[in-house]
Design an enzyme around this catalytic site. Structure first.
Site, PDB file in Angstrom:
ATOM      1  N   LYS A 617       0.799  -1.235   0.000  1.00 21.92           N
ATOM      2  CA  LYS A 617       0.000   0.000   0.000  1.00 21.92           C
ATOM      3  C   LYS A 617       0.824   1.273   0.000  1.00 21.92           C
ATOM      4  CE  LYS A 617      -3.472  -0.856  -0.560  1.00 21.92           C
ATOM      5  NZ  LYS A 617      -3.856  -1.448  -1.868  1.00 21.92           N
ATOM      6  N   THR A 618       2.029   1.184  -0.479  1.00 20.78           N
ATOM      7  CA  THR A 618       2.858   2.397  -0.508  1.00 20.78           C
ATOM      8  C   THR A 618       3.071   2.899  -1.939  1.00 20.78           C
ATOM      9  OG1 THR A 618       4.813   1.002  -0.540  1.00 20.78           O
ATOM     10  CG2 THR A 618       4.128   1.855   1.616  1.00 20.78           C
ATOM     11  N   GLY A 619       2.461   2.203  -2.902  1.00 22.75           N
ATOM     12  CA  GLY A 619       2.647   2.600  -4.296  1.00 22.75           C
ATOM     13  C   GLY A 619       3.507   1.611  -5.056  1.00 22.75           C
ATOM     14  N   THR A 620       3.601   0.403  -4.558  1.00 20.74           N
ATOM     15  CA  THR A 620       4.499  -0.587  -5.179  1.00 20.74           C
ATOM     16  C   THR A 620       4.027  -0.980  -6.585  1.00 20.74           C
ATOM     17  OG1 THR A 620       3.319  -2.375  -4.055  1.00 20.74           O
ATOM     18  CG2 THR A 620       5.305  -1.562  -2.989  1.00 20.74           C
ATOM     19  N   THR A 621       2.690  -1.030  -6.775  1.00 21.98           N
ATOM     20  CA  THR A 621       2.191  -1.428  -8.104  1.00 21.98           C
ATOM     21  C   THR A 621       2.498  -0.334  -9.125  1.00 21.98           C
ATOM     22  OG1 THR A 621       0.390  -2.446  -6.886  1.00 21.98           O
ATOM     23  CG2 THR A 621       0.185  -2.443  -9.267  1.00 21.98           C
ATOM     24  N   SER A 715      -4.923   2.630   4.423  1.00 20.68           N
ATOM     25  CA  SER A 715      -5.091   2.158   3.040  1.00 20.68           C
ATOM     26  C   SER A 715      -5.199   0.616   3.018  1.00 20.68           C
ATOM     27  CB  SER A 715      -3.897   2.630   2.208  1.00 20.68           C
ATOM     28  OG  SER A 715      -3.861   1.977   0.982  1.00 20.68           O
ATOM     29  N   LYS A 836      -6.336   0.485  -7.227  1.00 19.23           N
ATOM     30  CA  LYS A 836      -5.196   1.332  -6.830  1.00 19.23           C
ATOM     31  C   LYS A 836      -5.625   2.784  -6.944  1.00 19.23           C
ATOM     32  CE  LYS A 836      -2.866  -2.341  -6.404  1.00 19.23           C
ATOM     33  NZ  LYS A 836      -2.384  -2.853  -5.127  1.00 19.23           N
ATOM     34  N   GLY A 837      -5.565   3.491  -5.854  1.00 20.25           N
ATOM     35  CA  GLY A 837      -6.057   4.873  -5.813  1.00 20.25           C
ATOM     36  C   GLY A 837      -7.553   4.860  -5.546  1.00 20.25           C
ATOM     37  N   TYR A 840     -12.071   6.631  -0.537  1.00 19.57           N
ATOM     38  CA  TYR A 840     -12.676   6.291   0.756  1.00 19.57           C
ATOM     39  C   TYR A 840     -12.604   7.517   1.665  1.00 19.57           C
ATOM     40  CZ  TYR A 840      -7.727   4.870   0.973  1.00 19.57           C
ATOM     41  OH  TYR A 840      -6.363   4.813   0.839  1.00 19.57           O
TER      42      TYR A 840
HETATM   43  P1  A3P Z   1      -4.902   3.659  -2.157  1.00 20.49           P
HETATM   44  O1  A3P Z   1      -5.625   2.789  -3.119  1.00 20.49           O
HETATM   45  O2  A3P Z   1      -5.240   3.388  -0.766  1.00 20.49           O
HETATM   46  O3  A3P Z   1      -4.988   5.116  -2.497  1.00 20.49           O
HETATM   47  P2  A3P Z   1       0.274  -0.746  -3.590  1.00 20.49           P
HETATM   48  O4  A3P Z   1       0.335  -0.796  -5.073  1.00 20.49           O
HETATM   49  O5  A3P Z   1       1.617  -0.863  -2.942  1.00 20.49           O
HETATM   50  O6  A3P Z   1      -0.752  -1.653  -3.040  1.00 20.49           O
HETATM   51  O7  A3P Z   1      -0.199   0.697  -3.197  1.00 20.49           O
HETATM   52  C1  A3P Z   1      -1.459   1.183  -3.558  1.00 20.49           C
HETATM   53  C2  A3P Z   1      -1.382   2.661  -3.320  1.00 20.49           C
HETATM   54  O8  A3P Z   1      -0.534   3.239  -4.291  1.00 20.49           O
HETATM   55  C3  A3P Z   1      -2.692   3.356  -3.531  1.00 20.49           C
HETATM   56  O9  A3P Z   1      -3.361   3.318  -2.296  1.00 20.49           O
HETATM   57  C4  A3P Z   1      -2.253   4.741  -3.979  1.00 20.49           C
HETATM   58  O10 A3P Z   1      -2.400   5.696  -2.973  1.00 20.49           O
HETATM   59  C5  A3P Z   1      -0.787   4.618  -4.281  1.00 20.49           C
HETATM   60  N1  A3P Z   1      -0.343   5.124  -5.580  1.00 20.49           N
HETATM   61  C6  A3P Z   1       0.817   5.771  -5.778  1.00 20.49           C
HETATM   62  N2  A3P Z   1       0.942   6.110  -7.059  1.00 20.49           N
HETATM   63  C7  A3P Z   1      -0.145   5.671  -7.699  1.00 20.49           C
HETATM   64  C8  A3P Z   1      -0.569   5.739  -9.036  1.00 20.49           C
HETATM   65  N3  A3P Z   1       0.178   6.334  -9.967  1.00 20.49           N
HETATM   66  N4  A3P Z   1      -1.758   5.183  -9.339  1.00 20.49           N
HETATM   67  C9  A3P Z   1      -2.505   4.617  -8.400  1.00 20.49           C
HETATM   68  N5  A3P Z   1      -2.144   4.511  -7.109  1.00 20.49           N
HETATM   69  C10 A3P Z   1      -0.983   5.046  -6.766  1.00 20.49           C
END
Ligand code: A3P
Length: 882
Positions: A617-621, A715, A836-837, A840
């Site tokens: 949940k830090t933006g890894t994807t 998150s 992702k994003g 809420y």
């Molecule tokens: P939220 O969905 O809670 O906002 P991960 O991929 O590690 O699970 O992290 C998901 C989080 O990546 C999302 O949490 C979002 O805040 C963040 N994020 C950072 N850059 C993003 C991007 N370009 N597109 C979508 N989410 C992004």
């Protein structure tokens, strides 16, 4: 049997010469010719195994045990010293070692002994400040060792007071070594103690004090006769009743006198019962050049730790004989050798209950020796029931050379049929592979074929995790096959004759009599040795070696030797060392020996060069997706179960093995300059991940992303809720993070999974224990969100990617999404999916407040860590700390 020497008759020459004077010249030439021929023929016979086989009696163990007069018979020596104490001990079973310098020789030996005996220890350099000795009112150390006891005596007042107080309060003991000195002291007092030392003695003969309570592994009663190594012994003298000699010796220069009474006994190791100042100690007047001191050191650790650091007294022995039928013609066992094998087996059985040699055979080579050796094969088979047997490959080939399981199974089936034809038992469940091939590094089809054809449950290797240093060898279990560590006895296929033993016969004897082989028995409760057919023919060096070492152990130690069949032995091993059950995969390409037994079909660089470790949940994807736009950066193939994440290092996938992991990556071609990576966000906080990742990928770069741990936790909770996790749906975020120890289990579990990854400093420290800061990049997740191109450009520099690309035009902010998205070739945008994003409501202020306090100490530690690493403090951290 007597050799038929070549017929060279010197009388014939003499007769011929005297009969014909004019033929003197001819006579001389003939004599010369005869001499040359004699020398050639003689040297042929003396150097070939032919000569040795017929004329020489194989050497017999000559070792004399002084205290067991009746010789090589079973002796039972009672052990009086248990060392365990009824007192409630409040220390961890760990040793603290004060070294003189980082590189000092004796210090290195101390650490090696502790490692070999699997004793936990910590090293400190003497003279620096004391490390913390307690933790929550529990002592951290049972025994404190001073490589140089002078450093203890000369400690500053405050530290000395602290250390002594610790030893008294926690019943911890001290071991000290008194080093050689340039000046010679005679009767010098050890400052503050009623103990006097004299230095630089040359000594001979070594006696043990049978009434010393230190002796446990060491068997009292035996005497070492002869000069002691090194001429700088320190000896002790005292009248104080707190002290008792553990060992004595005598001055070397003392002329032999008829009356033993005149020869002074000097104390070389002394124990302090603690009656003087409340601290028990053992002081050594020399280091480990004299072999017996290693044993006495282990006994001292045991005594001073009140039995908390005692090695067991039972030792199990398995001796494998590899290459049955395989040996080269002329080097194999003849009927007399088989008889000797049976005889020695019986002898050893008297001392090692249940002992049987374990014979590994390759049927293809049956009857491929000389006529006499073939007879030896038959006698061996006639006595098959007297031995244990284990299967080998039919043609003794290395399994890693096979890529086709059917061919491998065929090899095993042929050997199985051979065994059935000759009445050899096939149910031992044990096997080994030629040259350790296929066991480690694992060749999966070997494990499969073994199970399928022979129902193998146990094997052994020297190669796990590496051949050297031998003291680190361990066992593991893979695919339900228990792999035991194998020890080295110093005998290899080419060791046929005593006088040609590498380094000389003395070297073998030294290894037996207090050297490497002896100590392997001391350190390892379970010993599996590999020998070869050729070590049982010729000079029968294996019989010599094992008979001798077993006798030596009986003389000098209280160890009880016995044998168990391989499956029981392996089960015992993993009962003793359950922590070894799980394997650790190391990179086969970083160890020459591993590489030599690794399939050529496997590519060294089919592994990631960097890992994105999370946390979740830090933006890894987003990072993973954007990185994959780079032409040379290649991610793993997706997994059927965990999608883009392989999740190899943290869960049960790890037990699927290295081949399984490598198959997630494309095989790099010679021309490709691909830079492979893997992203699994759960790696960050996985307890075992850093150690496992480092074992396999020591040179990999590690990339982590951090955001406010409060935001991350929220998150993650929203993510679980969206996935309809039962507890997340049922409980509000505040309820989750504040759940008490009495809360329902599902709630407590959810809480710890939610909050634990956010303890950033603790997790980062674990990674930093394995990877240097130069291999770690910490990304500010807010920056990744707000300006991903900058982050990606910086990351490329950190990774030293050869073909840099500027991400500025490859990513575009999409207001509807609220995040940056990829720019496609058609100049439109492609954003991450709806998971992702997410949208809420903002975090509940009460939960926010609670978590700010919850993460405070961890966040302080993080800010200190970042400062130490000379990294900027992100804004979110400043806010969380405000
Ligand atoms: P939220 O969905 O809670 O906002 P991960 O991929 O590690 O699970 O992290 C998901 C989080 O990546 C999302 O949490 C979002 O805040 C963040 N994020 C950072 N850059 C993003 C991007 N370009 N597109 C979508 N989410 C992004």
């Amino acid at each position: 049997m007597v050799v038929e020497r070549p017929a060279i008759n010197h009388d014939t020459i003499r007769l011929f010469c005297s009969a014909s004077q004019p033929a003197i010249k001819l006579c001389l030439v003939a004599a010369l010719l005869f001499s040359v021929m004699s020398m050639v023929i003689l040297s042929y016979y003396t150097s070939s195994s032919y000569w040795h086989g017929f004329v020489r009696e194989p050497p017999q163990p000559s070792f004399q045990c002084h205290s067991i007069k009746e010789g090589f018979t079973k002796t039972k020596v009672g052990i009086n010293n248990i060392h365990t104490s009824s007192e409630k001990l409040r220390f961890d079973p760990k040793v603290l070692v004060f070294l003189e310098t980082q590189y000092s020789r004796l210090g290195k030996h101390i650490c090696e002994i502790l490692e070999a005996s699997r004793t936990k220890y910590k090293v400190e350099i003497s003279g620096k400040s004391l490390p913390p000795l307690t933790n929550h009112d529990k002592g951290k150390y049972a025994v404190i060792v001073f490589e140089n006891y002078e450093k203890y005596l000369a400690m500053n007042k405050w530290n000395r007071h602290l250390l002594d107080k610790y030893c008294k309060e926690y019943n911890a003991g001290i071991i000290g070594f008194l080093h050689s000195k340039e000046e010679t002291f005679i009767g010098a007092q050890l400052s503050g103690f009623p103990l006097f030392i004299s230095t630089n003695h040359q000594l001979q003969d070594y006696y043990l004090n049978p009434s010393s309570s230190v002796l446990r592994l060491t068997r009292a009663g035996e005497v070492y006769y002869g000069a002691l190594p090194s001429g700088d012994w320190t000896v002790f003298k005292t009248n104080d009743s707190s002290y008792e000699p553990v060992t004595w010796s005598r001055p070397q220069q003392f002329a032999p006198v008829n009356s033993d009474d005149l020869i002074p006994f000097l104390t070389t190791v002394i124990q302090d019962h603690g009656r003087f100042d409340g601290i028990q100690r053992v002081l050594f007047g020399n280091g480990f050049e004299f072999w017996l001191h290693k044993l006495l050191f282990l006994d001292s650790v045991s005594w001073l730790s009140h039995g908390k650091l005692s090695l067991p007294l039972y030792r199990y022995l398995q001796v494998d004989i590899d290459d049955i039928f395989v040996g080269e013609k002329g080097t194999r066992m003849k009927p007399v050798d088989v008889q000797a094998l049976l005889h020695t087996q019986e002898q050893i059985n008297n001392l090692v209950p249940g002992f049987r040699f374990n014979l590994g055979f390759s049927g293809k080579f049956y009857h491929r020796g000389t006529e006499e050796e073939n007879e030896g094969d038959d006698i061996l088979l006639a006595h098959h029931s007297k031995f244990w047997w284990f299967c080998h490959m039919w043609s003794h080939t290395k399994p890693h050379l096979y890529d086709n399981i059917s061919v491998l199974e065929m090899e095993m089936t042929m050997n199985l049929q051979f065994a059935q034809t000759h009445g050899i038992k096939t149910d031992s469940g044990y096997s080994v592979a030629p040259h350790h091939s296929g066991i480690y590094p694992v060749h999966e089809i070997l494990y499969q074929a073994w199970k399928h054809i022979w129902n193998i449950r146990v094997t052994a290797t020297e190669e796990y995790p590496h051949l050297r240093p031998a003291r680190y060898r361990r066992g593991f279990i893979h695919r339900n096959i228990m792999v035991l560590p194998r020890q080295t006895c110093g005998l290899y296929t080419h060791n046929l004759f005593m006088d040609r033993y590498p380094g000389g016969a003395d070297r073998l004897d030294k290894s037996i009599e207090g050297g490497d082989l002896f100590h392997q028995f001391v350190y390892n409760p379970i010993n599996v040795f590999m020998t070869h057919l050729s070590n049982y023919g010729n000079d029968r060096l294996a019989l010599y070696t094992f008979e001798s070492v077993i006798k030596f152990i009986q003389c000098w130690t209280n160890l009880h030797l016995s044998t168990l069949p391989p499956i029981q032995l392996a089960e015992k091993y993993f009962q003793m060392f359950p922590e070894e059950s799980n394997p650790v995969w190391v990179n086969p390409c970083l160890d020459k020996r591993h590489l030599a037994i690794w399939s050529s079909k496997k590519a060294c660089n089919q592994l990631p060069k960097f890992l994105v470790i999370g946390p979740q949940k830090t933006g890894t994807t987003a990072l993973y997706t954007f990185l994959s736009m780079h032409p040379v950066i290649v991610s793993n193939h997706p997994s059927g179960e965990t999608f883009e994440e392989v999740q190899f290092f943290n869960g049960n996938n790890y037990f699927k093995g290295l081949d399984w992991y490598m198959n997630f990556f494309p095989i790099p071609t010679n021309s490709s300059s691909s830079y492979m990576f893997e992203k699994s966000a759960t790696y960050f906080d996985g307890e075992l991940v850093p150690v496992r990742a480092h074992a396999l990928l020591p040179h990999a770069k590690i990339v982590t992303i951090l955001i406010s741990p409060i935001k991350r936790a929220y998150s993650w909770y929203q993510h679980m809720k969206a996935h309809e996790d039962h507890a997340a749906v049922k409980y509000a975020f505040y309820e989750v993070v504040t759940a008490s120890d009495n809360a329902p289990k599902i709630l407590r579990d959810l809480k710890s999974r939610c909050l634990n990854p956010g303890l950033y400093a603790q997790h980062l420290e674990r990674w930093l224990a394995f990877y240097p800061p130069s291999q770690l990049m910490i990304i500010d997740g807010e920056e990744l969100k707000g300006d991903p191109a900058i982050v990606l450009n910086r990351l490329q520099q950190f990774l030293k990617i050869p073909s840099f690309i500027d991400f500025t035009n490859k990513l575009r902010y999409v207001p509807q999404k609220g995040f940056y998205c990829q720019v496609t070739q058609q100049n439109s945008t492609k954003c991450l999916g709806h998971t992702k994003g997410r949208h809420y409501p903002p975090v509940d202020p009460l939960a926010q407040k609670f978590l700010k306090a919850f993460y405070l100490s961890s966040n302080i530690a993080l800010s200190k860590l970042l400062t130490r690493l000379r990294l900027p403090i992100p804004q979110w951290l400043e806010d969380d700390l405000s």
